[in-house]
Design an enzyme around this catalytic site. Structure first.
Site, mmCIF file in Angstrom:
data_model
loop_
_atom_site.group_PDB
_atom_site.id
_atom_site.type_symbol
_atom_site.label_atom_id
_atom_site.label_comp_id
_atom_site.label_asym_id
_atom_site.label_seq_id
_atom_site.Cartn_x
_atom_site.Cartn_y
_atom_site.Cartn_z
ATOM 1 N N HIS A 81 -5.843 -15.173 41.079
ATOM 2 C CA HIS A 81 -6.885 -14.855 40.099
ATOM 3 C C HIS A 81 -8.123 -15.723 40.311
ATOM 4 C CE1 HIS A 81 -4.821 -12.017 37.532
ATOM 5 N NE2 HIS A 81 -3.790 -12.831 37.367
ATOM 6 N N HIS A 101 -4.839 -7.829 38.928
ATOM 7 C CA HIS A 101 -3.759 -6.865 39.137
ATOM 8 C C HIS A 101 -3.577 -6.074 37.859
ATOM 9 C CE1 HIS A 101 -1.113 -9.459 36.706
ATOM 10 N NE2 HIS A 101 -1.769 -10.446 37.305
ATOM 11 N N ASP A 140 6.475 -9.769 40.962
ATOM 12 C CA ASP A 140 6.190 -8.702 40.007
ATOM 13 C C ASP A 140 5.078 -7.771 40.461
ATOM 14 O OD1 ASP A 140 4.446 -10.823 39.842
ATOM 15 O OD2 ASP A 140 4.326 -10.859 37.657
ATOM 16 N N HIS A 141 4.125 -8.300 41.217
ATOM 17 C CA HIS A 141 2.958 -7.507 41.614
ATOM 18 C C HIS A 141 2.200 -8.230 42.710
ATOM 19 C CE1 HIS A 141 0.549 -10.462 39.497
ATOM 20 N NE2 HIS A 141 1.306 -10.292 38.421
ATOM 21 N N ASP A 145 5.290 -15.314 41.066
ATOM 22 C CA ASP A 145 4.348 -14.382 40.446
ATOM 23 C C ASP A 145 3.162 -14.095 41.371
ATOM 24 O OD1 ASP A 145 2.490 -13.076 38.690
ATOM 25 O OD2 ASP A 145 3.429 -14.065 36.989
ATOM 26 N N ASP A 201 0.104 -16.397 41.782
ATOM 27 C CA ASP A 201 -0.699 -15.578 40.873
ATOM 28 C C ASP A 201 -1.906 -16.332 40.320
ATOM 29 O OD1 ASP A 201 -0.882 -13.082 39.021
ATOM 30 O OD2 ASP A 201 -0.918 -14.762 37.620
ATOM 31 N N THR A 255 2.409 -8.736 34.604
ATOM 32 C CA THR A 255 3.515 -9.687 34.715
ATOM 33 C C THR A 255 4.689 -9.380 33.795
ATOM 34 O OG1 THR A 255 2.063 -11.460 35.456
ATOM 35 C CG2 THR A 255 4.143 -12.114 34.429
#
EC number: 3.6.1.29
Length: 456
Positions: A196, A339, A240-241, A37, A192, A73
């Site tokens: 963050h 994101h 995913d991103h 992620d 991920d 996500t």
């Protein structure tokens, strides 16, 4: 002439075979899909990732995967396994409200099949095939009975479960299940969570986190080799991103623009879903004047390129912050990385790497779309894909059984070859006719004694 035909026949053969599906054989192909992620595409260039680079060296790399809007996500993970835009598969955000049923969805309240039944993910399609089964470790949606079907083997989501346990379960299922597991999915929350927390520009912390992720990739490869799966299993590693850097100096405070009694926030930042409690136009006008670093759209005016209009789960007003800006209530909270932004931004893009018998070796491609991954996976597994927004031809150069050329280019090559053949044929006919042309005096008839010498 014969040699020229030999040259042309393979061109036609390639044109035909380059567009056929995976042929079936006694041993069904197998695929492991792995998502880390929030793995931003340019992390590959910014950090030393030896295990991932070795994986890529023996397989293929797509440097940028253009994901779907919004770049969150749950929506993007469902697009990967369905090939659909968010407005089509129905998972339009991490937090949702359906205006028809009045139901709510959140990351902690995601088990109602209602939200997922708008599409059939690949693990369900694979599960329905004879003598096949599917497995999953924490991939979003895999612990939900979609169309009353789950994978044969799955884990209920819990962020506390270690990667080692997830990988151990998946590899056990791949190596010893009956019927055999031919599709498996594996999900991990990093990088991920750290993106963050620290922001993607925190080199020191992100280097540490990405080294840990790279070591996990090394664990995957080693485990597959030990179990004898490495040479026969197709493995896709993607995300995913990406992640954008944010700041406390780039906040958009909705409370300074409009009273909270006028609306409800369904999903907040960086794409806020607004459900007005009063006249929609009045709420829209107030938000439109709120901040120059935020685009405000009525649902029907959301740009077509987002494919984000046609769902009862998309709210009447959508706010889209500029890259790096955070939409807040009373400046209450923000993250250093986030994101969800415009999916045209490179910072939002993940990557894709793949290895296995279905993939070429040492091949690199600049970009594909997230929705293209699904038809590629169906092709590898020999599954008939459901209607989707992806395009198999976008990924054909990654695959060993696909002719790596566009159809118009292929037609051009064949036409050019035929023109060359025609020219050579004409040249040969001309040369042959010229060789048989009458020589001087060839029409004179010789008598029997004409070959006697003229002078004794």
């Amino acid at each position: 002439m014969f040699n020229m035909k030999i040259l042309v026949i393979p061109l036609f053969w390639g044109l035909v075979t380059g567009y056929k599906g995976n042929s079936s054989d006694s041993s069904a192909p197998r695929l492991l899909l792995v998502s880390f992620d929030g793995f931003r595409a340019d992390y590959l260039k910014s950090y030393d990732l030896p295990h991932l680079q070795n994986f890529i060296k023996e397989g293929v790399l797509v440097e940028h995967v253009k994901n779907v809007f919004i770049t969150k996500t749950f929506p993007n993970h469902y697009s990967i396994v369905t090939g659909l835009y968010e407005e089509s598969h129905g998972i339009v955000a991490n937090s949702m409200y359906d205006s028809v049923t009045k139901k709510h969805f959140s990351e902690s309240n995601d088990k109602d099949p209602f939200w997922w039944n708008g599409a059939e993910p690949i693990w369900v399609t694979n599960q329905l095939q004879e003598n096949r089964s599917s497995a999953a470790a924490m991939w979003p949606g895999t612990d939900v009975p979609i169309h009353n079907i789950t994978a044969s083997y799955f884990m209920n989501y819990s962020s506390s479960v270690s990667f080692k346990e997830r990988l151990g379960n998946v590899t056990t299922w791949l190596s010893s299940s009956n019927p055999p597991v031919t599709f498996a999915a594996l999900y991990w929350e990093e990088p991920d969570v750290s993106g963050h927390k620290y922001g993607p520009e925190d080199k020191e912390n992100m280097r540490r986190v990405l080294k840990e992720v790279d070591d996990l990739i090394g664990d995957i490869v080693l485990k597959l080799k030990v179990l004898g799966l490495w040479d026969s299993l197709n493995v896709i590693i993607t995300s995913d991103h990406g992640m954008a850097q944010c700041s406390k100096n780039r906040l958009i405070d909705l409370d300074s623009c409009i009273d909270r009694s006028n609306y409800s926030v369904i999903d907040l930042t960086p794409v806020a879903a607004i459900l007005p409690k009063i006249n929609v136009t009045e709420v829209y006008d107030k938000l439109k004047r709120c901040n120059p670093h935020m685009n405000v759209y009525l649902k029907e005016a959301i740009p077509n390129r987002f494919y984000y209009q046609h769902s009862s789960r998309i709210q009447p007003i959508i706010l889209v912050a500029e890259e790096g800006w955070t939409i807040t209530l009373n400046k209450s909270s923000f993250k250093l990385g986030d994101h969800g932004y415009d999916n045209s931004l490179p910072s939002m893009h993940p990557f894709l790497a793949a290895h296995g018998p279905a993939f070429r070796k040492g091949y690199r491609q600049s970009t594909i779309n997230t929705v293209d991954i699904y038809p590629m996976m169906c092709h590898i597994l020999g599954l008939k894909p459901h209607p989707n927004n992806g395009t198999l031809s976008h990924t054909k150069c990654l695959l060993v059984d696909q002719w790596c050329i566009n159809l118009p280019e292929a037609i051009g090559i064949v036409v050019s070859a035929l023109l060359v053949l025609t020219m050579l044929t004409g040249l040969m006919i001309f040369m042959r006719s010229r060789a048989s042309t009458s020589r001087p005096f060839s029409r004179l008839q010789l008598q029997e004694d004409d070959d006697d010498p003229l002078i004794d």
